[in-house]
Design a protein around this motif. Structure first.
Motif, PDB file in Angstrom:
ATOM      1  N   ALA A 103     -28.588  15.562 -21.090  1.00 13.36           N
ATOM      2  CA  ALA A 103     -28.359  14.206 -20.578  1.00 13.36           C
ATOM      3  C   ALA A 103     -28.028  13.295 -21.756  1.00 13.36           C
ATOM      4  N   PHE A 104     -27.111  12.364 -21.553  1.00 11.66           N
ATOM      5  CA  PHE A 104     -26.665  11.590 -22.712  1.00 11.66           C
ATOM      6  C   PHE A 104     -26.351  10.137 -22.367  1.00 11.66           C
ATOM      7  N   GLY A 105     -26.375   9.309 -23.400  1.00  7.91           N
ATOM      8  CA  GLY A 105     -25.912   7.931 -23.301  1.00  7.91           C
ATOM      9  C   GLY A 105     -26.914   6.978 -22.666  1.00  7.91           C
ATOM     10  N   HIS A 106     -26.444   5.760 -22.462  1.00  7.96           N
ATOM     11  CA  HIS A 106     -27.270   4.696 -21.878  1.00  7.96           C
ATOM     12  C   HIS A 106     -27.878   5.116 -20.539  1.00  7.96           C
ATOM     13  N   THR A 107     -27.113   5.864 -19.751  1.00  9.20           N
ATOM     14  CA  THR A 107     -27.532   6.208 -18.387  1.00  9.20           C
ATOM     15  C   THR A 107     -28.179   7.576 -18.319  1.00  9.20           C
TER      16      THR A 107
ATOM     17  N   LEU B 135     -19.333  10.306 -11.640  1.00 10.25           N
ATOM     18  CA  LEU B 135     -19.771   8.931 -11.387  1.00 10.25           C
ATOM     19  C   LEU B 135     -19.584   7.926 -12.516  1.00 10.25           C
ATOM     20  N   ALA B 136     -19.244   8.368 -13.710  1.00 14.78           N
ATOM     21  CA  ALA B 136     -19.056   7.392 -14.796  1.00 14.78           C
ATOM     22  C   ALA B 136     -17.783   6.595 -14.540  1.00 14.78           C
ATOM     23  N   VAL B 137     -17.835   5.294 -14.801  1.00 16.21           N
ATOM     24  CA  VAL B 137     -16.651   4.468 -14.594  1.00 16.21           C
ATOM     25  C   VAL B 137     -16.298   3.683 -15.859  1.00 16.21           C
ATOM     26  N   ASP B 138     -15.001   3.435 -15.991  1.00 12.65           N
ATOM     27  CA  ASP B 138     -14.510   2.576 -17.073  1.00 12.65           C
ATOM     28  C   ASP B 138     -14.451   1.165 -16.522  1.00 12.65           C
ATOM     29  N   PHE B 139     -15.442   0.364 -16.860  1.00 15.76           N
ATOM     30  CA  PHE B 139     -15.524  -0.979 -16.259  1.00 15.76           C
ATOM     31  C   PHE B 139     -15.035  -2.061 -17.218  1.00 15.76           C
ATOM     32  N   ASP B 140     -14.902  -1.712 -18.512  1.00 11.25           N
ATOM     33  CA  ASP B 140     -14.366  -2.719 -19.444  1.00 11.25           C
ATOM     34  C   ASP B 140     -12.860  -2.547 -19.643  1.00 11.25           C
ATOM     35  N   GLY B 141     -12.301  -1.516 -18.964  1.00 10.61           N
ATOM     36  CA  GLY B 141     -10.851  -1.405 -18.897  1.00 10.61           C
ATOM     37  C   GLY B 141     -10.161  -0.904 -20.150  1.00 10.61           C
ATOM     38  N   ASP B 142     -10.876  -0.170 -21.028  1.00 13.65           N
ATOM     39  CA  ASP B 142     -10.210   0.345 -22.235  1.00 13.65           C
ATOM     40  C   ASP B 142      -9.679   1.753 -22.016  1.00 13.65           C
TER      41      ASP B 142
ATOM     42  N   ASP C 145     -19.585  -0.299 -19.384  1.00 14.95           N
ATOM     43  CA  ASP C 145     -19.334   0.944 -18.638  1.00 14.95           C
ATOM     44  C   ASP C 145     -20.658   1.532 -18.128  1.00 14.95           C
ATOM     45  N   ALA C 146     -21.691   1.461 -18.966  1.00 16.25           N
ATOM     46  CA  ALA C 146     -22.975   2.078 -18.609  1.00 16.25           C
ATOM     47  C   ALA C 146     -23.619   1.372 -17.416  1.00 16.25           C
ATOM     48  N   LEU C 147     -23.632   0.038 -17.432  1.00 20.86           N
ATOM     49  CA  LEU C 147     -24.256  -0.698 -16.325  1.00 20.86           C
ATOM     50  C   LEU C 147     -23.490  -0.455 -15.025  1.00 20.86           C
ATOM     51  N   ALA C 148     -22.162  -0.443 -15.107  1.00 14.17           N
ATOM     52  CA  ALA C 148     -21.347  -0.199 -13.912  1.00 14.17           C
ATOM     53  C   ALA C 148     -21.547   1.233 -13.411  1.00 14.17           C
ATOM     54  N   SER C 149     -21.663   2.181 -14.331  1.00 14.35           N
ATOM     55  CA  SER C 149     -21.821   3.587 -13.925  1.00 14.35           C
ATOM     56  C   SER C 149     -23.161   3.796 -13.219  1.00 14.35           C
ATOM     57  N   THR C 150     -24.209   3.116 -13.706  1.00 10.68           N
ATOM     58  CA  THR C 150     -25.516   3.200 -13.050  1.00 10.68           C
ATOM     59  C   THR C 150     -25.420   2.685 -11.615  1.00 10.68           C
ATOM     60  N   ALA C 151     -24.770   1.529 -11.450  1.00 11.09           N
ATOM     61  CA  ALA C 151     -24.627   0.948 -10.111  1.00 11.09           C
ATOM     62  C   ALA C 151     -23.777   1.848  -9.226  1.00 11.09           C
ATOM     63  N   ASN C 152     -22.735   2.439  -9.799  1.00  8.46           N
ATOM     64  CA  ASN C 152     -21.890   3.365  -9.036  1.00  8.46           C
ATOM     65  C   ASN C 152     -22.704   4.565  -8.562  1.00  8.46           C
ATOM     66  N   PHE C 153     -23.552   5.083  -9.457  1.00  9.51           N
ATOM     67  CA  PHE C 153     -24.439   6.204  -9.075  1.00  9.51           C
ATOM     68  C   PHE C 153     -25.275   5.818  -7.858  1.00  9.51           C
TER      69      PHE C 153
ATOM     70  N   ASP D 134     -35.037   6.245  -2.006  1.00 15.45           N
ATOM     71  CA  ASP D 134     -34.425   7.578  -2.085  1.00 15.45           C
ATOM     72  C   ASP D 134     -33.226   7.584  -3.038  1.00 15.45           C
ATOM     73  N   ALA D 135     -32.478   6.476  -3.039  1.00 15.19           N
ATOM     74  CA  ALA D 135     -31.334   6.384  -3.948  1.00 15.19           C
ATOM     75  C   ALA D 135     -31.815   6.418  -5.402  1.00 15.19           C
ATOM     76  N   ILE D 136     -32.872   5.672  -5.689  1.00 14.12           N
ATOM     77  CA  ILE D 136     -33.437   5.677  -7.053  1.00 14.12           C
ATOM     78  C   ILE D 136     -34.001   7.056  -7.371  1.00 14.12           C
ATOM     79  N   TYR D 137     -34.688   7.644  -6.399  1.00 13.49           N
ATOM     80  CA  TYR D 137     -35.291   8.983  -6.574  1.00 13.49           C
ATOM     81  C   TYR D 137     -34.226  10.009  -6.970  1.00 13.49           C
ATOM     82  N   SER D 138     -33.056   9.908  -6.374  1.00 12.85           N
ATOM     83  CA  SER D 138     -32.031  10.929  -6.621  1.00 12.85           C
ATOM     84  C   SER D 138     -31.536  10.917  -8.068  1.00 12.85           C
ATOM     85  N   TYR D 139     -31.829   9.845  -8.793  1.00  9.27           N
ATOM     86  CA  TYR D 139     -31.419   9.774 -10.204  1.00  9.27           C
ATOM     87  C   TYR D 139     -32.113  10.855 -11.032  1.00  9.27           C
ATOM     88  N   ASN D 140     -33.350  11.169 -10.690  1.00  5.07           N
ATOM     89  CA  ASN D 140     -34.088  12.137 -11.511  1.00  5.07           C
ATOM     90  C   ASN D 140     -35.015  13.056 -10.721  1.00  5.07           C
TER      91      ASN D 140
END
Ligand code: CA
Length: 396
Positions: free
Chosen positions: A179-183, A193-200, A211-219, A297-303
């Motif tokens: 497992a890696f990164g902010h998320t 599920l990772a998304v490019d939210f800052d558009g680079d 990107d990390a905050l958006a990817s968490t919400a997308n998850f 349940d959505a939060i539970y599915s993270y881990n």
């Protein structure tokens, strides 16, 4: 002297043999993975670039096989994850990233406090990513140990991520299990599920907070998050409530819980219009009790762990300004925060114990020292750091 040198050389040679054999076995194994990797979209050049000359890291197999000597009590787990320090840091970050979090909420329907709470529990707000080079650890787990099929899928995903240029190879480090990164996404989760939210053009969960905050919400959105709904709430059980057979998955209509006499923990009636809920009592009927909804349940599915889900849910509530749980945990020796763990370590050092670095993590050395102090004080010698031993050492 000569004899000693000879024998130590001999020892070194003997020790080196299994390591060499292991390296050869690893190299052979990686070679057999080249074709399935190609079938999974990893080009030969990518595979060669990242695996050539790679040595296995057998410490990850020890971690895979590690059996904890005792199960961490839920109150210890939460005391370390949801403490005043993390609440204060989380609140500061909510302000700092308010604009991004508002855009994330608009796009994915997940509120800022929940997103920041996941961030805090997963990577301590981006401060703890893990240090294992991912291709090496996933490669080792793909060739040794008991979950090779699973880890091969993750290894191929990791190589595809490098191939796509999302993350620079030297930055691609994470937990021993991949497992890696902010998320702290696994590579396959990243791909889904990772998304490019800052558009680079890159989804960069190592270096882009946006990107990390958006990817968490997308998850969470993909896991069925219901916008505007709470995760659940603490409840008060009538005396004698039978909790056996109840749990997160046993959802009942709120009206049924109301007719059984459950109230919100402040004594007010249960809310209506929230759908069905499961009754979670992580420490039994005597401890805090919660009605949990679809968003839990959505939060539970993270881990896939209820204690983990509760840490995130509770931290989110604390970030919104709520207090600690109302019902105390059923223990006469509550857990301690990270600040108190550091204080306890300092007191152990003052008493002459060699516990290494004061890091707020009560590892093997700290626990051994706690055990000695407990023996000296006539406490039960468990090696566990709680309020009791902390108070005793403060006073001595
Ligand atoms: Ca980006």
């Amino acid at each position: 002297m000569t004899l000693f040198r000879t024998s130590s050389l001999l020892c070194a040679a003997l020790l080196a043999v299994p390591a060499l054999a292991q390296n050869t076995e690893f190299e052979n194994c990686l070679n057999t993975l080249r074709a399935p990797a190609r079938a999974a979209g990893v080009q030969d050049a990518t595979f060669t670039l990242h695996t050539q000359g790679l040595a296995p890291d057998m410490s990850v197999i020890d971690k895979l096989n590690f059996q904890p000597e005792f199960r961490t009590a839920i109150w210890d787990y939460l005391a370390g994850l949801v403490d005043e320090e993390r609440v204060a840091e989380g609140r500061a970050l909510l302000e700092q990233h308010a604009d991004t979090l508002a855009r994330v909420q608009e796009r994915y329907g997940v509120d800022p406090a929940t997103v920041v709470a996941v961030w805090g529990v997963e990577s301590n707000f981006g401060q703890t990513f893990g240090k294992s080079p991912l291709v090496q650890s996933l490669g080792t787990l793909s060739c040794f140990g008991r979950r090779q099929t699973y880890f091969r899928t993750e290894l191929f995903a990791a190589l595809r991520i490098l191939q796509a240029g999302h993350i620079a190879p030297e930055r691609f480090v994470g937990s021993w299990a991949g497992a890696f990164g902010h998320t702290q996404f696994m590579p396959s989760t990243f791909e889904r599920l990772a998304v490019d939210f800052d558009g680079d053009g890159k989804a960069d969960l190592m270096d882009s907070t946006v990107d990390a905050l958006a990817s968490t919400a997308n998850f969470l959105q993909k896991a069925g998050w219901q916008t505007g709904q709470p995760w659940g709430f603490e409840v008060r059980l009538p005396a004698g409530t039978n909790v056996s057979g109840e749990g997160r998955r046993t959802k009942r209509p709120m009206s049924e819980w109301a007719s059984r006499g459950l109230r919100r923990v402040d004594g007010s009636p249960l809310p209506t219009g929230l759908g069905s809920a499961g009754l979670m009592t992580p420490a039994g009927a005597e401890g805090p009790a919660f009605l949990v909804l679809r968003n839990f349940d959505a939060i539970y599915s993270y881990n896939a762990a209820e204690s983990y889900g509760l840490a995130i849910a509770h931290l989110a509530d604390r970030l919104r300004g709520d207090g600690p749980f109302t019902t105390p945990w059923p223990t006469d020796d509550p857990g301690i925060s990270r600040a108190e763990r550091r204080e306890l370590q300092g007191l152990l050092i003052l008493r002459g114990h060699e516990i290494g670095e004061v890091d707020g993590m009560l590892g093997e050395k700290s626990r051994a020292a706690i055990k000695l102090e407990q023996e000296r004080l006539g406490h039960e010698a468990t090696g566990r750091g709680g309020q009791k031993i902390l108070r005793a050492l403060r006073g001595s």
